[in-house]
Design a protein around this motif. Structure first.
Motif, PDB file in Angstrom:
ATOM      1  N   ASN A  75       7.494   4.087 -19.906  1.00  0.00           N
ATOM      2  CA  ASN A  75       6.521   3.695 -19.144  1.00  0.00           C
ATOM      3  C   ASN A  75       5.058   4.713 -18.306  1.00  0.00           C
ATOM      4  N   LYS A  79      -1.713   5.485 -22.800  1.00  0.00           N
ATOM      5  CA  LYS A  79      -1.996   5.386 -24.719  1.00  0.00           C
ATOM      6  C   LYS A  79      -2.961   6.509 -24.462  1.00  0.00           C
ATOM      7  N   GLN A  85       0.047   9.485 -29.494  1.00  0.00           N
ATOM      8  CA  GLN A  85      -1.201   9.001 -30.713  1.00  0.00           C
ATOM      9  C   GLN A  85      -0.535   9.345 -32.084  1.00  0.00           C
ATOM     10  N   ILE A  88       2.210   7.350 -33.625  1.00  0.00           N
ATOM     11  CA  ILE A  88       1.898   6.361 -33.817  1.00  0.00           C
ATOM     12  C   ILE A  88       0.363   6.330 -35.096  1.00  0.00           C
ATOM     13  N   CYS A  95       9.210   2.174 -29.424  1.00  0.00           N
ATOM     14  CA  CYS A  95       9.416   1.306 -28.593  1.00  0.00           C
ATOM     15  C   CYS A  95       9.372   1.390 -27.714  1.00  0.00           C
ATOM     16  N   SER A  96       9.469   1.254 -26.469  1.00  0.00           N
ATOM     17  CA  SER A  96       9.246   1.371 -25.681  1.00  0.00           C
ATOM     18  C   SER A  96      10.641   1.408 -24.561  1.00  0.00           C
ATOM     19  N   PHE A 172       2.737   1.170 -22.583  1.00  0.00           N
ATOM     20  CA  PHE A 172       1.305   1.175 -22.500  1.00  0.00           C
ATOM     21  C   PHE A 172       0.401  -0.061 -23.802  1.00  0.00           C
ATOM     22  N   PHE A 173       1.857   0.159 -24.356  1.00  0.00           N
ATOM     23  CA  PHE A 173       2.018  -1.143 -24.978  1.00  0.00           C
ATOM     24  C   PHE A 173       2.782  -2.195 -24.907  1.00  0.00           C
ATOM     25  N   ASP A 174       2.941  -2.119 -23.881  1.00  0.00           N
ATOM     26  CA  ASP A 174       4.300  -3.653 -23.593  1.00  0.00           C
ATOM     27  C   ASP A 174       3.705  -3.882 -22.014  1.00  0.00           C
ATOM     28  N   LYS A 175       3.279  -4.529 -21.698  1.00  0.00           N
ATOM     29  CA  LYS A 175       2.965  -4.690 -20.460  1.00  0.00           C
ATOM     30  C   LYS A 175       4.281  -5.746 -18.828  1.00  0.00           C
TER      31      LYS A 175
END
Length: 468
Positions: A75, A79, A85, A88, A95-96, A172-175
């Motif tokens: 975390n 991004k 990057q 992805i 995953c987180s 950043f993709f799961d807040k």
């Protein structure tokens, strides 16, 4: 996926949670690699000892040199990070951190989550140690270094997983908060206060996350809640499972009685719905640590463990490093503590004062976390240092990143503490603090260092001063 030959790469491996998980997975048979901007001790040495391949710096070139089956993105990674990057865009499953815990550690185990603004690391370590001593072979993940376990992480064959329930966001993709990924059957909510000002708007926003945790518990689970915390009790109303309360105040299901405190710790009794369950003893100090112990006892008793089995293990538990950890006793006492929120600072100093009431206490404090550095708790910090005789305050960590109105003013805090009759001084670096300690600390005094970060390694420097 199968363990055999599986490769997992960690982006941001140097954090306590990420590093601990990486080591646990490596010991469990996964092939683990990791990258970070710069690795610091003690995690750097722990990762190297585990023979995990480490890449310093974030680069898209990692995609060319590594071929992982999964990528775990911490975390702290934003991004815009070039390596994140690249992974992805490469289409590698990612995953987180908390999702990795659920996927690779928890699986179908019974999940026990220890949450709250304060005390969750100590409680997680306590429940893990307790189940370990009971030969339950728990898996666990602790956001600190336990004094009684080989490491802060373990993947074992037992039916239980014990996890530190952090309300901070996942990636950043799961807040969403981390603890929602852990699918608990048993959860502890020790307390709720406003914290993590970089992601939460206010206390109501924080409570919303804990309400989701309470609502997540299954009907055959149990929620263990601090009876003396009104916010925790309010959140508990969202639970659909049985709720059990603990505390010192009358009205709690599980209560302390006949508490006796000495320099060697506490002796106390525990009762359940008015029925005395016997005498207990702990070397820990501070009422907040009694609360941590009791919450863990309640959680484990709900797994069918008797008080007679738990009682001797309470005496054995020594806590977590950097949680009121005594580094030396002579010529003056040095205590290292993770306290940074005003409630934690106050609890730590109160515990030290109660244990050593006749000694002079020096509070050495660095505001380092996202919340501690901000002016949000300017007034609360005034009350935090009541049990200190002297307060040596470092300017907030990376203070230039915040505007003057946003930033906690340690200068104003020192002036206001002095106006209240408490001697307090502000410093721009640790050299000034060390110079004062070298000149003024006397034999038998207590120096309490409080920060949730490295603090320029001031602890080891103070020990060197005492040896001169």
């Amino acid at each position: 996926m199968s363990k055999a030959g599986s490769k997992i790469h960690f982006v941001g491996i140097g954090g306590v949670g990420m590093g601990s998980l990486a080591i646990a997975l490596s010991e469990a048979g996964y092939q683990v690699t990791g990258s970070d901007g710069k690795l610091y001790e003690p995690m750097k040495s722990q990762l190297e000892k585990a023979q995990i391949k480490l890449l310093e710096g974030y680069s898209s070139d990692s995609c060319k040199s590594l071929k992982p089956d999964w990528v775990v993105i911490g975390n702290v990674i934003r991004k815009e990070n070039p390596e994140a990057q690249a992974w992805i865009l490469a289409g590698v499953p990612f995953c987180s951190f908390p999702e990795a815990v659920r996927r690779f550690v928890i699986g179908d185990k019974t999940s026990i989550v220890c949450s709250g603004t304060h005390g969750k690391t100590t409680t997680t370590a306590w429940v893990s140690f307790l189940l370990r001593q009971l030969e339950k072979k728990p898996s666990y993940l602790i956001g600190g270094v336990p004094a009684d376990l080989e490491s802060g992480s373990c993947i074992a064959d037992g039916e239980y997983f014990v996890g530190e329930g952090d309300e901070y966001d996942s990636a950043f993709f799961d807040k969403g908060p981390k603890f929602l990924h852990y699918h608990p059957t048993v959860a502890i909510i020790a307390n709720i206060e406003f914290d993590h000002a970089d992601i939460y708007r206010d206390l109501a926003h924080v409570k919303q996350s804990f309400e989701k945790l309470a609502a997540l518990l299954p009907g055959d689970g149990v929620l263990v809640v601090n009876y003396q915390d009104p916010h925790a009790m309010e959140v508990a109303q969202k639970a659909l499972c049985p709720v059990q309360t603990f505390g010192i105040a009358e009205g709690a299901m599980w209560r302390f009685n006949a508490i006796k405190e000495t320099e060697n710790g506490f002796q106390f009794q525990i009762s359940y719905k008015g029925r005395n369950l016997g005498e207990f003893q702990t070397p820990l100090f501070g009422v907040h640590n009694l609360m941590n112990l009791l919450s863990g006892i309640v959680a484990v008793s709900n797994l069918g463990v008797s008080m007679d089995a738990i009682r001797p293990i309470v005496t054995q538990y020594r806590g977590v490093k950097r949680r009121q950890q005594i580094l030396q006793m002579d010529p003056f006492i040095v205590i290292d503590d993770f306290a940074h929120h005003p409630t934690e600072v106050r609890a730590t100093l109160s515990a030290v004062k109660r244990r050593f009431p006749q000694r002079k206490i020096w509070a050495v404090f660095e505001p380092r976390s996202a919340t501690a550095r901000r002016s949000i708790h300017q007034e609360e910090y005034l009350r935090s240092f009541e049990d200190a005789d002297e307060a040596l305050l470092s300017q907030p960590f990376k203070s230039a990143e915040l505007s003057e109105t946003e930033r906690l003013s340690t200068g104003m805090l020192s002036k206001e503490l002095t106006a209240r009759g408490k001697r307090a001084r502000e410093f721009s670096n640790t050299d000034g603090i060390l110079d004062v300690l070298k000149k003024e600390v006397k034999k038998g005094d207590i120096v309490v260092v409080m920060s949730n970060g490295e603090f320029d390694k001031i602890q080891s420097k103070i020990l060197k001063v005492s040896a001169q």
